[in-house]
Enzyme design. Sequence first.
Site, PDB file in Angstrom:
ATOM      1  N   CYS A 119      12.284  -3.515   2.937  1.00 22.19           N
ATOM      2  CA  CYS A 119      12.480  -2.826   4.223  1.00 22.19           C
ATOM      3  C   CYS A 119      13.662  -3.400   5.004  1.00 22.19           C
ATOM      4  O   CYS A 119      14.163  -2.769   5.930  1.00 22.19           O
ATOM      5  CB  CYS A 119      11.218  -2.905   5.065  1.00 22.19           C
ATOM      6  SG  CYS A 119       9.767  -2.288   4.209  1.00 22.19           S
ATOM      7  N   HIS A 260      12.921  -1.254  12.323  1.00 18.92           N
ATOM      8  CA  HIS A 260      12.230  -0.761  11.137  1.00 18.92           C
ATOM      9  C   HIS A 260      10.889  -0.146  11.544  1.00 18.92           C
ATOM     10  O   HIS A 260      10.111  -0.736  12.285  1.00 18.92           O
ATOM     11  CB  HIS A 260      12.015  -1.911  10.159  1.00 18.92           C
ATOM     12  CG  HIS A 260      11.119  -1.550   9.024  1.00 18.92           C
ATOM     13  ND1 HIS A 260      11.283  -0.385   8.311  1.00 18.92           N
ATOM     14  CD2 HIS A 260      10.039  -2.173   8.488  1.00 18.92           C
ATOM     15  CE1 HIS A 260      10.352  -0.322   7.376  1.00 18.92           C
ATOM     16  NE2 HIS A 260       9.576  -1.382   7.464  1.00 18.92           N
ATOM     17  N   ASN A 290       6.839   5.100   6.957  1.00 22.86           N
ATOM     18  CA  ASN A 290       7.615   3.880   6.750  1.00 22.86           C
ATOM     19  C   ASN A 290       8.483   4.119   5.509  1.00 22.86           C
ATOM     20  O   ASN A 290       7.972   4.156   4.397  1.00 22.86           O
ATOM     21  CB  ASN A 290       6.634   2.711   6.548  1.00 22.86           C
ATOM     22  CG  ASN A 290       7.318   1.401   6.203  1.00 22.86           C
ATOM     23  OD1 ASN A 290       8.434   1.387   5.708  1.00 22.86           O
ATOM     24  ND2 ASN A 290       6.624   0.308   6.441  1.00 22.86           N
TER      25      ASN A 290
HETATM   26  O1  UT7 Z   1       7.346  -2.212   6.029  1.00 25.33           O
HETATM   27  C1  UT7 Z   1       6.982  -3.548   5.841  1.00 25.33           C
HETATM   28  C2  UT7 Z   1       5.818  -3.620   4.981  1.00 25.33           C
HETATM   29  N1  UT7 Z   1       4.599  -3.047   5.418  1.00 25.33           N
HETATM   30  C3  UT7 Z   1       4.058  -3.131   6.671  1.00 25.33           C
HETATM   31  O2  UT7 Z   1       4.626  -3.534   7.633  1.00 25.33           O
HETATM   32  C4  UT7 Z   1       2.611  -2.720   6.766  1.00 25.33           C
HETATM   33  C5  UT7 Z   1       1.783  -3.763   7.464  1.00 25.33           C
HETATM   34  N2  UT7 Z   1       0.346  -3.465   7.433  1.00 25.33           N
HETATM   35  C6  UT7 Z   1      -0.185  -2.385   8.008  1.00 25.33           C
HETATM   36  O3  UT7 Z   1       0.506  -1.559   8.576  1.00 25.33           O
HETATM   37  C7  UT7 Z   1      -1.687  -2.250   8.012  1.00 25.33           C
HETATM   38  O4  UT7 Z   1      -2.245  -3.425   7.449  1.00 25.33           O
HETATM   39  C8  UT7 Z   1      -2.226  -1.016   7.245  1.00 25.33           C
HETATM   40  C9  UT7 Z   1      -1.883   0.243   8.001  1.00 25.33           C
HETATM   41  C10 UT7 Z   1      -1.630  -0.951   5.858  1.00 25.33           C
HETATM   42  C11 UT7 Z   1      -3.745  -1.104   7.136  1.00 25.33           C
HETATM   43  O5  UT7 Z   1      -4.315  -1.191   8.428  1.00 25.33           O
HETATM   44  P1  UT7 Z   1      -5.339  -2.347   8.762  1.00 25.33           P
HETATM   45  O6  UT7 Z   1      -5.763  -2.128  10.150  1.00 25.33           O
HETATM   46  O7  UT7 Z   1      -4.697  -3.672   8.448  1.00 25.33           O
HETATM   47  O8  UT7 Z   1      -6.521  -2.035   7.764  1.00 25.33           O
HETATM   48  P2  UT7 Z   1      -7.250  -2.991   6.709  1.00 25.33           P
HETATM   49  O9  UT7 Z   1      -6.497  -3.024   5.442  1.00 25.33           O
HETATM   50  O10 UT7 Z   1      -7.587  -4.289   7.361  1.00 25.33           O
HETATM   51  O11 UT7 Z   1      -8.602  -2.189   6.485  1.00 25.33           O
HETATM   52  C12 UT7 Z   1      -9.529  -1.967   7.555  1.00 25.33           C
HETATM   53  C13 UT7 Z   1     -10.616  -1.039   7.047  1.00 25.33           C
HETATM   54  C14 UT7 Z   1     -11.208  -1.498   5.722  1.00 25.33           C
HETATM   55  O12 UT7 Z   1     -12.561  -1.134   5.720  1.00 25.33           O
HETATM   56  P3  UT7 Z   1     -13.711  -2.206   6.089  1.00 25.33           P
HETATM   57  O13 UT7 Z   1     -13.532  -3.335   5.110  1.00 25.33           O
HETATM   58  O14 UT7 Z   1     -13.453  -2.599   7.504  1.00 25.33           O
HETATM   59  O15 UT7 Z   1     -14.956  -1.426   5.895  1.00 25.33           O
HETATM   60  C15 UT7 Z   1     -10.471  -0.682   4.699  1.00 25.33           C
HETATM   61  O16 UT7 Z   1     -11.214  -0.476   3.524  1.00 25.33           O
HETATM   62  O17 UT7 Z   1     -10.064   0.262   6.807  1.00 25.33           O
HETATM   63  C16 UT7 Z   1     -10.297   0.642   5.434  1.00 25.33           C
HETATM   64  N3  UT7 Z   1      -9.118   1.364   4.968  1.00 25.33           N
HETATM   65  C17 UT7 Z   1      -8.983   2.691   5.099  1.00 25.33           C
HETATM   66  N4  UT7 Z   1      -9.791   3.629   5.633  1.00 25.33           N
HETATM   67  C18 UT7 Z   1      -9.346   4.900   5.635  1.00 25.33           C
HETATM   68  C19 UT7 Z   1      -8.002   0.869   4.378  1.00 25.33           C
HETATM   69  N5  UT7 Z   1      -7.147   1.855   4.111  1.00 25.33           N
HETATM   70  C20 UT7 Z   1      -7.728   3.000   4.557  1.00 25.33           C
HETATM   71  C21 UT7 Z   1      -7.324   4.342   4.568  1.00 25.33           C
HETATM   72  N6  UT7 Z   1      -8.168   5.245   5.118  1.00 25.33           N
HETATM   73  N7  UT7 Z   1      -6.138   4.739   4.077  1.00 25.33           N
END
Ligand code: UT7
Length: 333
Positions: A119, A260, A290
Amino acid sequence: MSILQTIGVRIAGVGSAVPPRRLTNKDLEKLIDTSDEWIVKRTGIHERRVVDPETEGTFTLARDALKEALDNSGMKGSDLDLVILGSVTSEMTCPSTACRIVDALGAVPAPAFDLVAACSGFVYSINIADSLIRSGRFRCVGVIGCDAMSTMVDYSERSVSILFGDAAGAAVLVADEDPTLGCLYQSMYSDGGLWKSLYAPRRPQEVHESDKDNPIRLNNLRMNGREVYKFAVVKFQDVIREALEETGLTVDDISQFVVHQSNTRIIDAAKERLGLPDEKVYINIDHYGNSSGGSVGLCLAQLWEAGKIKRDEYIMMVAIGGGMTWCANIWKV
Ligand code: UT7
């Protein structure tokens, strides 16, 4: 006076390219266990653009973005004496996509290379281009940030498929006799110890131990979203703060923060902590997702086209990505 102070760098023109095909959150609901509400709340994304892999890809997007930047500069391919493409989705490792773009735009025999900084690709590339022009060795450099992330996303898996989109942004940089023009400050960092936070293994032996149960296919992107998120929130703010401290400028002196589009929440945290006003932080993640190395260049081109970047103003570019890499710069445009 040193050579660094005798040559300035002017952004002669910018351009961008996105594929026409939209992938909405509703479309993703049909592919994976997710919801429009979850995606919007956690990322700010409503839709993203994705290539038709039969006819489009990093080569076509990056080529079209640079062509538009040349047209907007009133220049042609043969004016370029270097092309740098920041990308992690080049179709081939050999030749570089940049070499094919040089050929496609009539810039042969200009040197060309792809730069891998995820990125951070566009900001790394434009920082390096500025330095090379100031060295006196190059006078006109085409810089592109482009990723067709959809080509490395496993759409049967929900952790990354909701986040990424495809886009390219480009700028034509030219040497200028006004030494105050161009990049007056730049920073670039990496920490390879954090590689497993965001990576695309080609062979089974490259899959990290902690990822062995991860069902994502080889050659597709794996991301520990939580780890990247925590890292990005901190570094995003650190590089902005550092750039302002090092130059003695304040938020009021910067007309636009071209950042970004990682996740709206990461950007909002920086806005809140550093007091960046809404109108100075451009957001397009809602419609483009993104787009990795494409994102800062796309924002720059859209801001430019909207007349929001004016000559003699200061802008700051900021990015964080796989590697991990992070970087910033301040330009007088
Ligand atoms: O560009 C540079 C590189 N990338 C980034 O900057 C991305 C940085 N990270 C993020 O933007 C976020 O971590 C994400 C958007 C990818 C994920 O959001 P999060 O708030 O960190 O979610 P998480 O991975 O901690 O998951 C929270 C919950 C989990 O369920 P439980 O364990 O709380 O029951 C996941 O299983 O959300 C669930 N989950 C989803 N639910 C619906 C994870 N992905 C999804 C999804 N839809 N797509």
